[in-house]
Design a protein around this motif. Structure first.
Motif, PDB file in Angstrom:
ATOM      1  N   ARG A 132       0.845  -1.191   0.000  1.00 24.65           N
ATOM      2  CA  ARG A 132       0.000   0.000   0.000  1.00 24.65           C
ATOM      3  C   ARG A 132       0.881   1.241   0.000  1.00 24.65           C
ATOM      4  O   ARG A 132       2.025   1.218   0.431  1.00 24.65           O
ATOM      5  CB  ARG A 132      -0.925   0.026   1.216  1.00 24.65           C
ATOM      6  N   ALA A 133       0.316   2.320  -0.469  1.00 20.35           N
ATOM      7  CA  ALA A 133       1.052   3.579  -0.518  1.00 20.35           C
ATOM      8  C   ALA A 133       1.118   4.198   0.857  1.00 20.35           C
ATOM      9  O   ALA A 133       0.333   3.883   1.737  1.00 20.35           O
ATOM     10  CB  ALA A 133       0.365   4.543  -1.500  1.00 20.35           C
ATOM     11  N   CYS A 134       2.057   5.106   1.026  1.00 22.74           N
ATOM     12  CA  CYS A 134       2.172   5.822   2.294  1.00 22.74           C
ATOM     13  C   CYS A 134       0.926   6.673   2.520  1.00 22.74           C
ATOM     14  O   CYS A 134       0.438   7.331   1.604  1.00 22.74           O
ATOM     15  CB  CYS A 134       3.406   6.716   2.261  1.00 22.74           C
ATOM     16  N   ALA A 135       0.402   6.611   3.733  1.00 21.94           N
ATOM     17  CA  ALA A 135      -0.793   7.396   4.040  1.00 21.94           C
ATOM     18  C   ALA A 135      -0.528   8.874   3.789  1.00 21.94           C
ATOM     19  O   ALA A 135       0.490   9.401   4.192  1.00 21.94           O
ATOM     20  CB  ALA A 135      -1.193   7.172   5.493  1.00 21.94           C
ATOM     21  N   HIS A 141      -1.440  13.607  10.205  1.00 19.16           N
ATOM     22  CA  HIS A 141      -0.758  12.374   9.810  1.00 19.16           C
ATOM     23  C   HIS A 141      -1.647  11.144   9.941  1.00 19.16           C
ATOM     24  O   HIS A 141      -1.278  10.069   9.466  1.00 19.16           O
ATOM     25  CB  HIS A 141       0.500  12.180  10.661  1.00 19.16           C
ATOM     26  N   THR A 142      -2.774  11.275  10.618  1.00 22.04           N
ATOM     27  CA  THR A 142      -3.719  10.173  10.750  1.00 22.04           C
ATOM     28  C   THR A 142      -5.102  10.660  10.314  1.00 22.04           C
ATOM     29  O   THR A 142      -5.294  11.849  10.032  1.00 22.04           O
ATOM     30  CB  THR A 142      -3.767   9.639  12.195  1.00 22.04           C
ATOM     31  N   ASP A 143      -6.050   9.762  10.283  1.00 17.59           N
ATOM     32  CA  ASP A 143      -7.388  10.046   9.779  1.00 17.59           C
ATOM     33  C   ASP A 143      -8.037  11.196  10.559  1.00 17.59           C
ATOM     34  O   ASP A 143      -8.305  11.071  11.761  1.00 17.59           O
ATOM     35  CB  ASP A 143      -8.238   8.780   9.915  1.00 17.59           C
ATOM     36  N   PRO A 144      -8.324  12.325   9.895  1.00 22.45           N
ATOM     37  CA  PRO A 144      -8.924  13.472  10.607  1.00 22.45           C
ATOM     38  C   PRO A 144     -10.379  13.254  11.006  1.00 22.45           C
ATOM     39  O   PRO A 144     -10.949  14.093  11.700  1.00 22.45           O
ATOM     40  CB  PRO A 144      -8.784  14.617   9.591  1.00 22.45           C
ATOM     41  N   SER A 145     -10.978  12.130  10.584  1.00 23.06           N
ATOM     42  CA  SER A 145     -12.354  11.850  10.992  1.00 23.06           C
ATOM     43  C   SER A 145     -12.414  11.008  12.259  1.00 23.06           C
ATOM     44  O   SER A 145     -13.496  10.812  12.827  1.00 23.06           O
ATOM     45  CB  SER A 145     -13.108  11.133   9.867  1.00 23.06           C
ATOM     46  N   ALA A 146     -11.265  10.494  12.712  1.00 25.15           N
ATOM     47  CA  ALA A 146     -11.223   9.755  13.966  1.00 25.15           C
ATOM     48  C   ALA A 146     -11.355  10.732  15.132  1.00 25.15           C
ATOM     49  O   ALA A 146     -11.280  11.955  14.966  1.00 25.15           O
ATOM     50  CB  ALA A 146      -9.924   8.965  14.074  1.00 25.15           C
ATOM     51  N   VAL A 175      -0.943  15.214  14.717  1.00 27.74           N
ATOM     52  CA  VAL A 175      -0.708  16.379  13.871  1.00 27.74           C
ATOM     53  C   VAL A 175       0.687  16.959  14.103  1.00 27.74           C
ATOM     54  O   VAL A 175       1.339  16.690  15.112  1.00 27.74           O
ATOM     55  CB  VAL A 175      -1.762  17.481  14.124  1.00 27.74           C
ATOM     56  N   THR A 176       1.097  17.766  13.138  1.00 31.08           N
ATOM     57  CA  THR A 176       2.308  18.586  13.250  1.00 31.08           C
ATOM     58  C   THR A 176       1.909  20.039  13.131  1.00 31.08           C
ATOM     59  O   THR A 176       1.213  20.425  12.179  1.00 31.08           O
ATOM     60  CB  THR A 176       3.328  18.243  12.153  1.00 31.08           C
ATOM     61  N   VAL A 199       5.185   7.653  12.969  1.00 37.59           N
ATOM     62  CA  VAL A 199       6.424   8.116  12.344  1.00 37.59           C
ATOM     63  C   VAL A 199       6.050   9.178  11.321  1.00 37.59           C
ATOM     64  O   VAL A 199       5.195   8.937  10.462  1.00 37.59           O
ATOM     65  CB  VAL A 199       7.180   6.967  11.666  1.00 37.59           C
ATOM     66  N   ALA A 200       6.658  10.348  11.412  1.00 37.08           N
ATOM     67  CA  ALA A 200       6.305  11.456  10.521  1.00 37.08           C
ATOM     68  C   ALA A 200       7.563  12.089   9.943  1.00 37.08           C
ATOM     69  O   ALA A 200       8.659  11.983  10.506  1.00 37.08           O
ATOM     70  CB  ALA A 200       5.486  12.505  11.273  1.00 37.08           C
TER      71      ALA A 200
END
Length: 353
Positions: A22-25, A65-70, A75-76, A221-222
């Protein structure tokens, strides 16, 4: 903490068997939106009981960096990483609808201060700030550093060096501007955007960026920023990614080198490759008595070719330039010359097209 090399290799082998390719999120640009509150906590963990890492005003840009709907989003903001409740994060198609809250701050120290690249005492200086200069304050870290904007630059200033004087009447909308990346070496582009695997020197296995979290007990990891430099003096630029793991903003770097038909990734700790300069050289330190600067050797394992270094040998500190002994005073001059070189330029990296 990192796993042992054996466990890391085993983990990667298991991932290769079990995980679908899979591609990078994708990392998304978003904005703080506190609603009725004009500022929002950045948390050390996804819980309202977790330590606050700072407060940021509505309208401040961030990267998800993760699903904003969770319920919680990793974040950064600037050079700070943490968790924010998704109800306070706007990632929709109309960012212009997000209100902007900003405060005026004036440098209030007679000797001025500096705009720092990161919220840390040892951070690099972006530019000098004179007494009386106006800053736009976007937030404040838990250890009392203002995150500010001035003349197109965002950075950090000690709160004790700034006097706040009310809201900005005509706020400035500043955002993460993803730089044009079409000029990257195509194989780097494939690793960043197409989920291509690269050879990771620490685990001796092919991985994708999206698989790296599994190597650190699931911690996020970001790669918030990047630069392109010829760090090994072979005439071709390498892609240097600033790597953060969990709350560790100074974990280190991931250097991607396109050699032959393979992209090699070299993970380097922060002390092993800091103060990167525009010519590709960098400083390194292993102890109070052993440090220096030089460039990289990339031959399947990361190494350092020292231009100048100090070494602790038989209870005595010795100094060298290109392998030859030199007096301490010459070493100090070389360090000053290195310090005065132009610094590398870092750019926000948004892993989305």
């Amino acid at each position: 903490m990192k796993k042992t090399m054996l466990l890391l290799t085993a983990a990667l082998c298991l991932l290769t068997l079990l995980l679908p390719y899979r591609a990078c999120a994708a990392v998304q640009t978003a904005y703080v939106n506190g609603g009725d509150a004009d500022r929002v906590h950045l948390r050390a963990a996804p819980s309202t009981e977790a330590d606050s890492l700072g407060l940021y005003f509505t309208g401040v840009p961030l990267l998800c960096h993760t699903d904003p709907s969770a319920e919680w989003v990793y974040v950064t903001i600037g050079q700070a990483n943490g968790y924010m409740m998704s109800r306070y994060v706007y990632s929709g198609p109309e960012p212009e609808t997000v209100p902007i809250v900003q405060y005026k701050g004036y440098v209030s120290t007679s000797g001025g201060t500096a705009l720092y690249a990161a919220p840390a005492a040892e951070a690099d200086t972006i530019t000098a700030l004179k007494d009386g200069m106006l800053l736009i304050v976007l937030g404040e870290t838990a250890d009392h550093r203002y995150y500010v904007y001035r003349d197109g630059l965002c950075g950090y200033v000690p709160a004790a060096a700034v006097t706040l004087e009310g809201r900005v009447e005509e706020p400035v909308r500043c955002g993460y501007a993803a730089p044009e990346l079409r000029t990257l070496e195509p194989r780097f582009d494939a690793v960043l955007f197409e989920g291509e695997r690269f050879w990771h020197d620490q685990v001796s296995a092919y991985v994708t960026l999206s698989e790296l979290s599994a190597l650190y007990d699931g911690q996020p990891v970001a790669f918030p920023v990047y630069t392109c430099l010829d760090v090994d003096r072979d005439g071709d630029e390498e892609l240097v990614l600033w790597q953060t793991v969990g709350m560790d903003e100074y974990f280190g770097f991931l250097v991607l080198d396109a050699a032959d038909s393979t992209v090699y990734g070299y993970e380097v700790g922060y002390r092993g490759m800091n103060e990167l300069k525009a010519d590709g050289t960098f400083s390194f330190s292993s102890s109070a008595f052993e440090s220096g600067f030089g460039y990289a050797r990339l031959d399947g394992r990361f190494g350092i070719i020292a231009v100048a270094e100090s070494c602790y040998d038989e209870e005595e500190i010795r100094y060298y330039r290109n392998g030859e002994a030199i007096p301490e005073e010459v070493f100090r001059v070389l360090l000053e010359e290195q310090s005065n070189k132009p610094s590398a330029s870092w750019y926000p990296l948004v892993l989305a097209r």
